[in-house]
Enzyme design. Sequence first.
Site, PDB file in Angstrom:
ATOM      1  N   ARG A  95      59.151  12.420  47.968  1.00  0.00           N
ATOM      2  CA  ARG A  95      58.016  12.897  47.186  1.00  0.00           C
ATOM      3  C   ARG A  95      56.771  12.984  48.057  1.00  0.00           C
ATOM      4  O   ARG A  95      56.454  12.058  48.788  1.00  0.00           O
ATOM      5  CB  ARG A  95      57.741  11.969  45.998  1.00  0.00           C
ATOM      6  N   SER A 194      59.626  13.366  39.087  1.00  0.00           N
ATOM      7  CA  SER A 194      59.775  12.537  37.901  1.00  0.00           C
ATOM      8  C   SER A 194      58.510  12.507  37.056  1.00  0.00           C
ATOM      9  O   SER A 194      58.038  13.527  36.594  1.00  0.00           O
ATOM     10  CB  SER A 194      60.210  11.124  38.293  1.00  0.00           C
ATOM     11  N   HIS A 195      57.931  11.328  36.881  1.00  0.00           N
ATOM     12  CA  HIS A 195      56.774  11.147  36.003  1.00  0.00           C
ATOM     13  C   HIS A 195      55.459  11.449  36.709  1.00  0.00           C
ATOM     14  O   HIS A 195      54.400  11.400  36.085  1.00  0.00           O
ATOM     15  CB  HIS A 195      56.740   9.715  35.482  1.00  0.00           C
ATOM     16  N   ASP A 382      59.437  11.862  30.050  1.00  0.00           N
ATOM     17  CA  ASP A 382      58.588  12.167  31.199  1.00  0.00           C
ATOM     18  C   ASP A 382      58.912  13.559  31.728  1.00  0.00           C
ATOM     19  O   ASP A 382      59.650  14.324  31.103  1.00  0.00           O
ATOM     20  CB  ASP A 382      58.746  11.111  32.285  1.00  0.00           C
ATOM     21  N   ASP A 384      60.781  14.881  34.108  1.00  0.00           N
ATOM     22  CA  ASP A 384      62.173  15.300  34.328  1.00  0.00           C
ATOM     23  C   ASP A 384      63.115  14.743  33.277  1.00  0.00           C
ATOM     24  O   ASP A 384      64.333  14.881  33.397  1.00  0.00           O
ATOM     25  CB  ASP A 384      62.642  14.925  35.729  1.00  0.00           C
ATOM     26  N   ASP A 386      64.147  11.798  32.306  1.00  0.00           N
ATOM     27  CA  ASP A 386      65.061  10.659  32.441  1.00  0.00           C
ATOM     28  C   ASP A 386      64.471   9.384  31.845  1.00  0.00           C
ATOM     29  O   ASP A 386      65.188   8.397  31.653  1.00  0.00           O
ATOM     30  CB  ASP A 386      65.476  10.436  33.899  1.00  0.00           C
ATOM     31  N   ARG A 387      63.188   9.388  31.512  1.00  0.00           N
ATOM     32  CA  ARG A 387      62.550   8.216  30.914  1.00  0.00           C
ATOM     33  C   ARG A 387      62.301   8.430  29.426  1.00  0.00           C
ATOM     34  O   ARG A 387      62.312   9.551  28.936  1.00  0.00           O
ATOM     35  CB  ARG A 387      61.234   7.901  31.628  1.00  0.00           C
ATOM     36  N   THR A 451      65.384  -2.503  41.769  1.00  0.00           N
ATOM     37  CA  THR A 451      64.827  -1.314  41.125  1.00  0.00           C
ATOM     38  C   THR A 451      65.380  -0.062  41.811  1.00  0.00           C
ATOM     39  O   THR A 451      65.446   0.020  43.028  1.00  0.00           O
ATOM     40  CB  THR A 451      63.299  -1.331  41.212  1.00  0.00           C
ATOM     41  N   GLU A 480      65.778  -0.158  32.871  1.00  0.00           N
ATOM     42  CA  GLU A 480      64.665  -0.636  33.695  1.00  0.00           C
ATOM     43  C   GLU A 480      63.415  -0.756  32.842  1.00  0.00           C
ATOM     44  O   GLU A 480      63.252  -0.026  31.857  1.00  0.00           O
ATOM     45  CB  GLU A 480      64.389   0.339  34.842  1.00  0.00           C
ATOM     46  N   SER A 482      60.680   0.316  33.549  1.00  0.00           N
ATOM     47  CA  SER A 482      59.874   1.521  33.747  1.00  0.00           C
ATOM     48  C   SER A 482      60.328   2.651  32.822  1.00  0.00           C
ATOM     49  O   SER A 482      60.282   3.821  33.195  1.00  0.00           O
ATOM     50  CB  SER A 482      59.924   1.968  35.205  1.00  0.00           C
ATOM     51  N   LYS A 493      69.523   7.715  34.566  1.00  0.00           N
ATOM     52  CA  LYS A 493      68.923   7.273  33.311  1.00  0.00           C
ATOM     53  C   LYS A 493      68.693   8.503  32.452  1.00  0.00           C
ATOM     54  O   LYS A 493      68.474   9.594  32.958  1.00  0.00           O
ATOM     55  CB  LYS A 493      67.641   6.480  33.543  1.00  0.00           C
TER      56      LYS A 493
END
Length: 667
Positions: A95, A194-195, A382, A384, A386-387, A451, A480, A482, A493
């Site tokens: 990233r 991601s987020h 989020d 992408d 996954d959260r 993590t 997790e 998060s 996830k």
Amino acid sequence: ASRGRAPLLHQQDRSATMSAPKPWTPQEVEDYLSRFRVQELLSEAVNDAVTAKATDPVSHIADFLAKVGSADPLAPEDVPTTPIDGQKPGTSGLRKKTRVFMEGAYLHNFVQATFDTLVAEGVPVAGGTLVVSGDGRFFNKEAIQIILKMAAANGVGRLWVGTDGLLSTPAVSAVVRAREGGFKPFGAFILSASHNPGGIDEDFGIKFNMANGGPAPEKVTEGIFERTKSISSYKICPAFPFIELADVSSRTVSRADGSASVTVEVFDCTADHVAVLKDCFDFAKLKALCGRADFSLVYDSMHGVQGPYAKKIFCDELGLPASCLMNSVPKPDFGGHDSPSHGHADPNLTHAVELVAKMGLDKTGSKISTPTPPPKFGAAADGDADRNMILGDQFFVTPSDSLAVIAANADAIPFFKKNGGLKACARSMPTSCALDRVASARGIEAFEVPTGWKFFGNLMDSGTAAFPKGKTYTPFLCGEESFGTGSNHVREKDGMWAVLAWLQILAEKNADAAKPLVGVSEIVRAHWAEFGRNYYARYDFEGVDKAAATKMMEEMASKAGETGTEYEGGYVLGKLDEFTYNDPVDGSVSAHQGIRYVMTDGSRIVFRLSGTGVDGATVRLYLEKYEAPSGNLDQHAFDVVKPLAAIAMQVSKLSEYTGRTEPTVIT
């Protein structure tokens, strides 16, 4: 031309009859332009000029057209390059700022290093199938076109892309594992940070998932990083055509002599993931729940990739109105700085501002008044997807509690029930110990891992062809703190899976439609009454100096083994260590995974440096205090852990090392 914005082309009739030329119909113009790839090549030429930041774009476009207009689309070129510093993937890939990825050969170098590493590892790249898609953030579509050209040059035979270049991260895993019967691709490039915020001045990311649908293991990511430090050229097919991604399609690109071909298939981005989820849950029961007059739902996609999936599931499958969806149109900047979330598609109390307010809460999780009664159930994803975040009517469910509640009610979830029941579970080390209490009471084997979702992968793959010997730990549940939750249905996830798991539990608790609705808060409070409550909070100190933060961590690690220290509030240190994980499946060891202060009453203080940031480093501080079922279960978590926060600041010397006295975000 076909849309009337330019004069129509004319056929020139030179016959003896001197009649006026007959104009082409719009369809004839469209066919003509398509046959000679005019619009396609112009788009490619303009994109190439923009990517190269050409000082004379007109000349650049002319040169590009002269070069590729009649060139072999599968003729590869070896383009000289030099190594670029800092291309080390973190826990979730590489990233950086979007402009960094757009500059020169930054993306090209990393992609070629990945192909080189895969070939060295014996992965069947030549003639194989590769998935390429992302979360729709800025530069997503341009990056896809570059990767397609490079994949063709590296011998890939088939390329799968989601419509509009979109696939959520869990959907990528579902595609790898289930599309066309499953396990056809050798892997997937996921374009996401991601987020993290999206936009030209925000963040971009890329990671590679393997043939099992899960993130590349450390051996592979380390190999990629090493290759980036020695790379001297990358392969690309400059004349490979621009691929339209808006609609489902299939296109085969062949060499002029017919000796080779590459097929690009653009498929419905929602189809495979939704099919997998329908196999995990009882959608008929979910639809019955959603049809109750006393039940209401709102879902916030935060302008990330989840929008199309949310519409497909909640509206098309479960029959809810479109009004239940918030921010469901994917945007390259996730709404941007002027949106309520400021373009930060992170499903927590701080950033999911609109949803949290609609559910009758503020950013601390405290109740606020609302102009209309809040919905009974709320959730968010989020960037992408996954959260996840789970909310009830004026009630916030911490990710740690959410994981524990799902474990305690695993029998309500068809995926577990039809596969013999939940066999094992795991949490990341910083996640609260609430899951452990459920596992102990239910006789379920439990694990504590570092993590990073990849650390759950081996446990999920136990008993498969990858690890045929030893124990099998599936069906499996993991999560997790998060806001990540999932199971072994995919190898990422899965935000939507967690939401549907909660709806399935609600459906089971409300099987009798004649009885009053049992809501989210009632389920969680009943859980606390049985298992006790793990009061929990996370403090994030973002953008701190990495060198200073590293020294802080090293000083704490040097004191590992200390015990007996007494702190204000009656806390006594029972254990101080630096977490090391010994994988029970493959025997690998992962050291330096965070500092743990464990008090004699079970309370914990955990420090970790995050690997998902772009600027500087993020120090994450996790605070946890257990309250037995007979204790006070109705306190505000942030208040309960404040004494532990004071101890944490003292023992870490965080203010001294970083200059920070307050966290950036508390969740």
